[in-house]
Design a protein around this motif. Sequence first.
Motif, PDB file in Angstrom:
ATOM      1  N   THR A  70      34.198  42.715  36.892  1.00 37.35           N
ATOM      2  CA  THR A  70      34.879  43.028  35.645  1.00 37.35           C
ATOM      3  C   THR A  70      34.022  42.521  34.490  1.00 37.35           C
ATOM      4  O   THR A  70      33.311  41.527  34.625  1.00 37.35           O
ATOM      5  CB  THR A  70      36.265  42.362  35.571  1.00 37.35           C
ATOM      6  OG1 THR A  70      36.117  40.940  35.633  1.00 37.35           O
ATOM      7  CG2 THR A  70      37.154  42.828  36.705  1.00 37.35           C
TER       8      THR A  70
ATOM      9  N   PRO B 223      41.893  48.548  34.436  1.00 39.80           N
ATOM     10  CA  PRO B 223      41.806  47.207  33.857  1.00 39.80           C
ATOM     11  C   PRO B 223      42.971  46.898  32.927  1.00 39.80           C
ATOM     12  O   PRO B 223      43.474  47.772  32.224  1.00 39.80           O
ATOM     13  CB  PRO B 223      40.490  47.255  33.072  1.00 39.80           C
ATOM     14  CG  PRO B 223      40.299  48.703  32.735  1.00 39.80           C
ATOM     15  CD  PRO B 223      40.883  49.471  33.882  1.00 39.80           C
TER      16      PRO B 223
ATOM     17  N   ILE C 153      35.470  47.859  34.292  1.00 41.00           N
ATOM     18  CA  ILE C 153      35.295  47.580  35.718  1.00 41.00           C
ATOM     19  C   ILE C 153      34.031  48.302  36.161  1.00 41.00           C
ATOM     20  O   ILE C 153      33.833  49.476  35.827  1.00 41.00           O
ATOM     21  CB  ILE C 153      36.502  48.071  36.536  1.00 41.00           C
ATOM     22  CG1 ILE C 153      37.774  47.314  36.128  1.00 41.00           C
ATOM     23  CG2 ILE C 153      36.240  47.933  38.029  1.00 41.00           C
ATOM     24  CD1 ILE C 153      39.041  47.903  36.716  1.00 41.00           C
TER      25      ILE C 153
END
Length: 199
Positions: free
Chosen positions: A39, A116, A124
């Motif tokens: 992330t 996300p 991501i």
Amino acid sequence: MDLSAVADHAPRTIEDAEREASVVAPVVARAAGDGLLFTKRADHLGEHAGQMSFPGGGREPSDADLEATARREANEEIGLEPDEIDVVGRLDDIPTVSEYAVRPFVSRIPDRTYVPDEREVAEIAVLPVADLVDLDNYESERRDHPHYGEIRLHFFRVDGYTVWGATGRMLVQLLELATDWEMPPEVDRVVDPDADFPV
């Protein structure tokens, strides 16, 4: 990736940290080869804003243990369901500059679309392991740290993303356990303690 060495690894545990956190180091199996999901932290976050990380976060009093923390945080950040996380093993606990001890749980997860939570995650990215182990995409530097003394910082640059910091340290151990990749014995440069980070 051969995760058998991860499953057999006896991880170093930090027992006396002021704060505890954990992450899922997610392996995504794809036809073209395994990838790792990262992330990119939202720019407005106070700590490590904009950095690449594995899904995870700080332990809450309601968490039964640090594995529960990792599963809860991954669900909150990217919608990864707790029962989708197949934990293979653990890496060493990592101390961070923000006074956390972070416990990484290496896990296989489904290859699907994740969404996300925009409050915490800007993007991501699934980065191919084949590119992460390419030494053309890796560099490191040595500098003095005010808390830890002389340290080596690792930088993996793939698809326009840079993985470094605590996540870079986790990635080094994961790649050394699960692939033929070895950290080069020498750093690319030695820099002053106050030098800018080359990100």
